[in-house]
Design a protein around this motif. Structure first.
Motif, PDB file in Angstrom:
ATOM      1  N   LEU A  41       8.398  10.690  -1.209  1.00  0.00           N
ATOM      2  CA  LEU A  41       7.678   9.427  -1.022  1.00  0.00           C
ATOM      3  C   LEU A  41       7.081   9.290   0.375  1.00  0.00           C
ATOM      4  CD1 LEU A  41      10.144   6.987  -2.861  1.00  0.00           C
ATOM      5  CD2 LEU A  41       7.880   7.716  -3.638  1.00  0.00           C
ATOM      6  N   ILE A  42       7.872   9.647   1.409  1.00  0.00           N
ATOM      7  CA  ILE A  42       7.394   9.430   2.782  1.00  0.00           C
ATOM      8  C   ILE A  42       6.424  10.522   3.214  1.00  0.00           C
ATOM      9  CG2 ILE A  42       8.070   9.266   5.202  1.00  0.00           C
ATOM     10  CD1 ILE A  42      10.719   8.085   4.304  1.00  0.00           C
TER      11      ILE A  42
ATOM     12  N   LYS B 174       3.014   9.432   0.995  1.00  0.00           N
ATOM     13  CA  LYS B 174       2.453   8.528   2.009  1.00  0.00           C
ATOM     14  C   LYS B 174       1.584   9.277   3.010  1.00  0.00           C
ATOM     15  CE  LYS B 174       3.718   5.432   5.789  1.00  0.00           C
ATOM     16  NZ  LYS B 174       4.806   4.769   6.533  1.00  0.00           N
ATOM     17  N   TYR B 175       2.143  10.300   3.664  1.00  0.00           N
ATOM     18  CA  TYR B 175       1.407  10.961   4.747  1.00  0.00           C
ATOM     19  C   TYR B 175       0.434  12.023   4.247  1.00  0.00           C
ATOM     20  CZ  TYR B 175       3.822   8.546   8.483  1.00  0.00           C
ATOM     21  OH  TYR B 175       4.268   7.581   9.344  1.00  0.00           O
TER      22      TYR B 175
ATOM     23  N   THR C 247       2.050   1.855   8.288  1.00  0.00           N
ATOM     24  CA  THR C 247       1.758   1.292   6.972  1.00  0.00           C
ATOM     25  C   THR C 247       0.968  -0.009   7.103  1.00  0.00           C
ATOM     26  OG1 THR C 247       3.773   2.252   6.038  1.00  0.00           O
ATOM     27  CG2 THR C 247       2.775   0.446   4.824  1.00  0.00           C
TER      28      THR C 247
ATOM     29  N   THR D   2       0.532  -0.183  -0.549  1.00  0.00           N
ATOM     30  CA  THR D   2       1.268  -0.350   0.704  1.00  0.00           C
ATOM     31  C   THR D   2       2.607  -1.054   0.487  1.00  0.00           C
ATOM     32  OG1 THR D   2      -0.046  -2.335   1.170  1.00  0.00           O
ATOM     33  CG2 THR D   2      -0.744  -0.282   2.215  1.00  0.00           C
TER      34      THR D   2
ATOM     35  N   PHE E  57       5.048   1.666   0.059  1.00  0.00           N
ATOM     36  CA  PHE E  57       5.376   2.269   1.352  1.00  0.00           C
ATOM     37  C   PHE E  57       6.245   1.324   2.184  1.00  0.00           C
ATOM     38  CE2 PHE E  57       1.037   4.620   1.115  1.00  0.00           C
ATOM     39  CZ  PHE E  57       1.582   5.512   0.202  1.00  0.00           C
TER      40      PHE E  57
ATOM     41  N   ASP F  66       9.822   2.165   3.827  1.00  0.00           N
ATOM     42  CA  ASP F  66       9.930   2.116   5.295  1.00  0.00           C
ATOM     43  C   ASP F  66      10.912   1.051   5.751  1.00  0.00           C
ATOM     44  OD1 ASP F  66       8.027   4.082   5.420  1.00  0.00           O
ATOM     45  OD2 ASP F  66       6.356   2.737   5.861  1.00  0.00           O
TER      46      ASP F  66
END
Length: 628
Positions: free
Chosen positions: A66-67, A71-72, A385, A407, A410, A414
């Motif tokens: 996920l991260i 996301k990235y 984010t 978002t 995310f 986070d």
């Protein structure tokens, strides 16, 4: 937004991918040394039971997915500015969209700056925890080595910081191959354990992670702070995008780094299912006894490379902050003619060295250091984010529903990791926050002080149009030569020019008003760098534009001016620079302590002569007294 500048293929793609492996993934690639251990043996370690092992492994896998991956790699990497990435670039994009014109927008820009400052804390902790965790393997080779672990770690870190001034371009070619061998070793060690205990692959299911959190409740939530250690290098992936491009980074992650990391974490978990007592260092527990010595050596080299990438990142961040006007001028030395990212900033290097060595002395073990690790990175990710949501709305024109849906996912991840890491605030996690807050205070003080000085300076000068009218009326005596006056604004005559005219009552035959400005983009193409405007009466205005990742240089400016047909000659030129004598007044605009801080920074700043590489024998300084 999504840059299409370069899509390498073939040998170039392979070379870039190998280089990215060494620089971009060094930090995240060395996390297996300590991440899983902290879940079961750290400050808040949980019992080593089959359910807990599978639950933690599931959380690790989904954190990486996920991260880092979604996301990235899939989204944040698309938010580039001319191919460059990083939280300062993201902040500049928000400013470029006009967000900073409102109170909310200015808050967002301040948050982006604070996130960048937090990376200094990361730059201090990463070398300490990485190298210390690798050297701790000496205790597995021979218990008699245990008392010497700290001294060996300090020797390695001292050597690492001492070589920075010489640059790392030569040894940098080894970074990729060393991390490649490291990744293969991670995968091999992990796979051998998975084959012995294949039931560990059940941890790929997210339900094991969810069950772990539900069963262990508060304790399970706290363990998330240790789970996050597997993703601590994700911000570096984004920040280093400009050096390699998206395609090599994505190819390296999906094709090598992610599979190798997952295999190793699952291999460590498989070993713990059979040997719960080895939770004190599961990484070295899965290394065969005959391979311990070469593995400790390889781990040490890998952590040095990871540390080098973070240190270089701190240098780059400092250079960008200087160009954007958030830090005073410091000497930025380029240590390589072929690697544009290889720079050296002495004050930052010595500060990082002192703090890193202090952390090793203070915490004494990588396990205790892990308690200080994570808060700064999770805070940076939360801010990233937040800024990315603005980018989705302003630049990509996503609907509110679509931007909020993505978002929100995310944010949920986070925020969970941030809250879990905040439980470690009294166990050392305060340190990177304090470092970030200190740098943030310095940056906003310098920026605000510079703005105050600019306003004060305007009261001592006049506009270009008024000055031209005055010259036409007074017709001062002209002498041969070219005089260059550096000016803070393109429309304002510098104090040095007015003072020279007032006291000497002469003007050079050719007068150039040189305004050097930094744009909110990483790099400005050469054909857009120089704007030349002939104002009449022998006066010419030159506006030189540089990106915040570039170093302004007078030789470059002269060369580009000649390319536009301007007859400038460094041998005939004289540079008149203003030098302000600053004092703190009775009621300073920033408050007394911040004004004194600005005064201290100003006195220790590098002068324009050295910063812009102006020949010192061509410089004449004209003083003016200003009160803060």
């Amino acid at each position: 937004m999504d840059s299409t500048a370069d899509n390498p293929s073939g040998r170039r793609l392979a070379a870039l991918s190998l280089a990215a492996l060494g620089i971009v993934f060094g930090d995240i690639g060395t996390s297996p040394l300590y991440a899983l251990r902290e879940c079961f043996h750290g400050e808040y370690g949980i019992a080593v039971t089959p359910a807990n092992v599978l639950g933690v492994l599931s959380l690790i896998f989904w954190a990486l997915l996920l991260i880092v991956t979604i996301k990235y790699l899939l989204f944040i990497l698309r938010a580039d500015s001319h191919g460059e990435g990083g939280v300062l670039v993201l902040t500049s994009l928000v400013k470029a969209g006009g967000a900073d014109r409102s109170a909310v927008g200015r808050t967002l820009v301040a948050l982006g700056l604070f996130a960048a400052c937090l990376l200094y804390g990361d730059g201090m902790i990463t070398p300490a925890i990485s190298v210390l965790s690798a050297v701790e393997g000496l205790g597995h080779i021979e218990p008699a080595f245990q008392p010497h672990i700290i001294s060996v770690t300090l020797a390695i870190l001292t050597g690492l910081f001492l070589i920075q001034k010489h640059g790392t371009a030569r040894v940098g070619t080894l970074f990729g191959p060393v991390i490649l061998v490291w990744m293969i070793a991670l995968a091999g060690l992990g796979l051998s354990q998975i084959l012995r205990t294949p039931q560990v692959i059940k941890a790929f299911s997210p339900w094991y992670g969810l069950a772990f959190l539900l069963d262990n409740r508060l304790h399970g939530f706290v363990v998330l702070g240790a789970v996050f250690l597997v993703a601590t290098g994700a911000e570096a992936v984004y920040a280093d995008m400009g050096h390699f491009g998206r395609r090599p980074i994505r190819l390296t992650w999906f094709g090598l780094v992610l599979p190798c990391l997952v295999l190793n974490y699952f291999g460590q978990g498989a070993h713990l299912l059979n040997h719960p007592a080895d939770a004190y260092h599961p990484f070295y527990a899965i290394v065969p006894s005959w391979a311990l010595i070469p593995m400790v050596a390889l781990a040490t080299m890998a952590t040095i490379i990871a540390s080098q990438a973070v240190i270089t990142g701190a240098f780059s961040l400092t250079s960008q902050a200087i160009q954007l006007g958030y830090l005073p001028r410091l000497r930025v030395r380029h240590t390589s003619v072929s690697h544009r990212g290889q720079i050296y900033v002495a004050p930052v290097n010595w500060l990082l060295m002192a703090c890193t060595i202090g952390l090793v002395f203070g915490f004494q073990s990588s396990s205790k250091l892990a308690a200080a690790y994570g808060v700064a990175v999770t805070a940076t990710m939360l801010i990233t984010t937040t800024l990315f949501f603005v980018i989705l709305r302003q630049h990509w024109r996503w609907s509110l529903a679509a931007a909020a849906t993505l978002t929100s996912l995310f944010f949920a991840v986070d925020l969970s990791f941030f809250a879990a890491n905040m439980t470690k605030i009294f166990h050392g996690a305060w340190f990177p926050l304090a470092v970030g807050l200190t740098f943030f205070t310095v940056m906003i003080t310098w920026r605000r002080g510079s703005e105050i000085l600019a306003v004060k300076s305007r009261k001592l000068t006049s506009s270009v149009n008024d000055f031209l009218a005055r010259i036409g009326e007074e017709r001062p005596e002209r002498i041969k030569g070219q005089a260059f006056f550096l000016t803070r604004s393109r429309d304002i005559v510098p104090v040095a020019l007015l003072q020279n005219l007032r006291h000497n009552r002469i003007l050079h035959a050719e007068v150039f008003l040189l305004h050097i400005r930094t744009e909110e983009v990483p790099r400005v193409p050469n054909f857009e760098k120089i704007e030349v405007e002939r104002l009449g009466s022998g006066i010419c205005r030159i506006v030189a534009r540089f990106g915040f990742m570039e170093q302004p240089d007078i030789d470059i400016i002269f060369s580009l001016c000649k390319g536009q047909g301007l007859d400038v000659d460094l041998d005939r030129a004289s540079f008149f620079l203003g030098r302000e004598k600053l004092t703190v007044g009775e009621n300073p605009a920033m408050g007394r302590w911040r004004s004194n801080l600005f005064l201290f920074l100003s006195r220790n700043a590098m002068d324009a002569v050295g910063f812009f590489r102006i020949p010192s024998d061509k410089v004449i300084e004209v003083g003016a007294r200003l009160e803060l």
